[in-house]
Design an enzyme around this catalytic site. Structure first.
Site, short mmCIF file in Angstrom:
data_model
loop_
_atom_site.label_atom_id
_atom_site.label_comp_id
_atom_site.label_asym_id
_atom_site.label_seq_id
_atom_site.Cartn_x
_atom_site.Cartn_y
_atom_site.Cartn_z
N GLY A 172 21.26 41.54 6.72
CA GLY A 172 22.50 41.11 6.78
C GLY A 172 23.51 42.07 7.39
N GLY A 173 24.88 42.17 6.73
CA GLY A 173 25.76 43.21 7.30
C GLY A 173 25.51 44.66 7.16
N GLY A 407 21.39 48.63 46.21
CA GLY A 407 22.04 48.74 44.87
C GLY A 407 21.50 49.53 44.11
N ALA A 408 20.18 49.70 43.88
CA ALA A 408 19.25 50.44 43.14
C ALA A 408 19.53 51.76 43.43
CB ALA A 408 17.89 49.95 42.96
#
Length: 517
Positions: A172-173, A407-408
């Protein structure tokens, strides 16, 4: 005046009670399961097994639901400071034998006090998580305690390194505190981490899943990418924490633990001249190159099983601590996808805030094409790498080994993104796209009109590669610092790192940049 025997007896008895954990039966039950106690974990971690405990006599302050008279030794968490390899470090270990290690107000206060002390003293923090979650009896106070821990995790981020060890349940948290730290180490046996367990998932969605599906170390290491290291046991988890700590500075105003007494050695390594396959399309294991570059082949890989097309981790090159980012041609041909972008960007940003120089090894044909990647936001995720490298002010050294397309190429830290020095091997190819694709676009008519279009295409691709993609073209325009033999790489990189350690770079004043999360 001498202390009376009665007071000393009372002190001894109080200590005995506080050190008893959940009692002999619970401690023995853990031993039978092969699990260590919270105190044993800290003893194995600190030099000589010695530490200064903070808040030994703290207990809960809950008076609801029959809790008023319930003894909870150290309120279920041990907080301490000690030394690891002679350097001060703060650590806490939740004690599952005491109320399942559940977090209440005083439990949280002990952790918060330790985090405050670590921030003020500039020392790293290691948190050993083994807790059933929030203490239900304390309700809103338990939730408030979690919130205060999260707040401090955030305050300490980028100030001191924070390492989390998941040694038991973390549900959980409770899982969000480790998620806010820099590195998570998780043991295979006895540890789980999840927000919603199998029962909650079934109740909410009707789906039947197992704990291994949602909360195991293997799942988080290979699929979700939530953890950085997987350990076979709790003992190995603490050893990994020590190893990781050996590469890190104590805080953001200190340098990493470089060893500048190591003499600079420019001796070539002829093995590197032979390590690259002759076929440019054939894959190879970049980790074999990394092992030739780092001292004693000692490379601590981070997130080994996640996004395996990108390799990141720590090593030393002739004594200089360095963070390494490398494309992995053996997996997805070294292309960059969503997960690889996230993995690299996060690692780059960590190294930058803690003054760790970056070495980037490049062999990528581009970003991974596909509808899933486009719909998954590869533009946004890929931009994280551009942002991380551009924002980094630490020394940045890049070595282009083979392909660096489109772009790489930019995503792997060229000079345009602030690299201090860029070296290229003779095998490097720097272009908008591969030679075959470029030739087919540029010479489409010429190829189609040829008697043997396939042979003509290959001829023109080779010509394009030699004229437009060879590293000498980029070097002639000062995009490349030098074209070097692979055998020279270790020496050249070592000298470049030493030459840039004193680098100072200022940026426009601002609160912080807005990374494309």
């Amino acid at each position: 005046m001498a202390i009376s025997p009665k007071l000393l007896e009372e002190l001894a008895e109080k200590r005995k009670i506080a050190l008893s954990g959940g009692g002999p039966e619970k401690l023995e039950a853990r031993k039978k399961k092969g699990l260590h106690t919270a105190r044993e974990r800290l003893t194995s971690f600190f030099d000589g097994g010695q530490f200064l405990e903070l808040g030994l006599h703290v207990e809960h302050s809950c008076h609801d639901f029959g809790m008023a008279d319930k003894h909870m030794a150290a309120d279920g968490v041990i907080t301490a400071i000690g030394y690891v390899d002679g350097r001060p470090i703060a650590a806490f270990a939740q004690d599952f034998t005491v109320g399942g290690g559940a977090v209440g107000r005083m439990h949280a206060k002990k952790i918060c006090d330790l985090l405050d002390y670590a921030k003020q003293s500039g020392m790293p923090v290691v948190g050993i998580n083994d807790s059933g979650g929030a203490r239900i009896q304390e309700g809103d106070e338990a939730l408030s305690g979690y919130g205060q821990i999260f707040f401090r995790n955030t305050l300490l981020s980028g100030v001191v390194p924070q390492i989390s060890v998941i040694a038991g349940p973390c549900a959980g948290g409770a899982a969000y505190s480790p998620a806010l730290t820099d590195f998570i180490i998780m043991a295979k046996n006895g540890a789980q981490m999840f927000i919603c367990g199998p029962e909650v998932i079934k109740a909410a969605t009707g789906a039947t899943v197992t704990m291994d599906d949602v909360g195991s170390a293997v799942t988080h290491a290979s699929i979700s990418g939530n953890i950085h290291f997987i350990a076979d046991s709790g003992v190995e988890a603490m050893q990994i924490a020590k190893k990781l700590h050996s590469f890190l500075p104590s805080n953001n105003v200190m340098d990493p633990p470089h060893n500048l007494n190591v003499p600079l050695d420019m001796t070539p390594d002829p093995v590197l001249n032979e390590i690259m396959p002759s076929n440019g399309k054939e894959g190879f294991d970049v980790k074999k190159i990394i092992e030739r570059l780092v001292d004693n082949a000692d490379f601590l890989e981070v997130q080994r099983d996640f996004a395996r097309n990108m390799v990141v981790g720590f090593g030393r090159i002739q004594g200089i601590v360095v963070g390494i980012i490398a494309n992995q041609p053996n997996f997805k041909a070294g292309t960059i996808d969503i997960d690889a972008s996230d993995k690299a960007a996060r690692f780059i940003r960590f190294c930058n805030v803690f003054n760790i120089p970056l070495l980037t090894l490049v062999d990528t044909g581009g970003f991974l094409p596909g509808i899933q990647q486009e719909r998954g936001g590869i533009i946004r995720h890929g931009a994280k790498m551009l942002f991380a490298y551009s924002a980094a002010t630490v020394p940045k050294i890049t070595v282009i080994m083979r392909k660096a397309y489109g772009g790489a190429y930019l995503a792997m830290c060229p000079k345009d993104l602030g690299a201090d020095m860029v070296f290229a091997w003779p095998t490097a190819e720097i272009a908008v796209m591969g030679a075959a694709g470029a030739a087919n676009i540029l010479f489409k008519r010429e190829i189609s009109a040829a008697p043997d279009p396939k042979a003509k295409a290959a001829e023109l691709a080779a010509e394009y590669q030699s004229k437009f993609a060879a590293p000498y073209r980029a070097a002639s325009k000062a995009f490349i610092t030098d074209v070097i033999e692979p055998s020279e790489t270790r020496g050249k990189v070592a000298m470049a790192l030493r030459a840039t350690l004193s680098k100072r770079e200022t940026r426009p004043p601002k609160k912080h940049g807005n990374i494309p999360l």
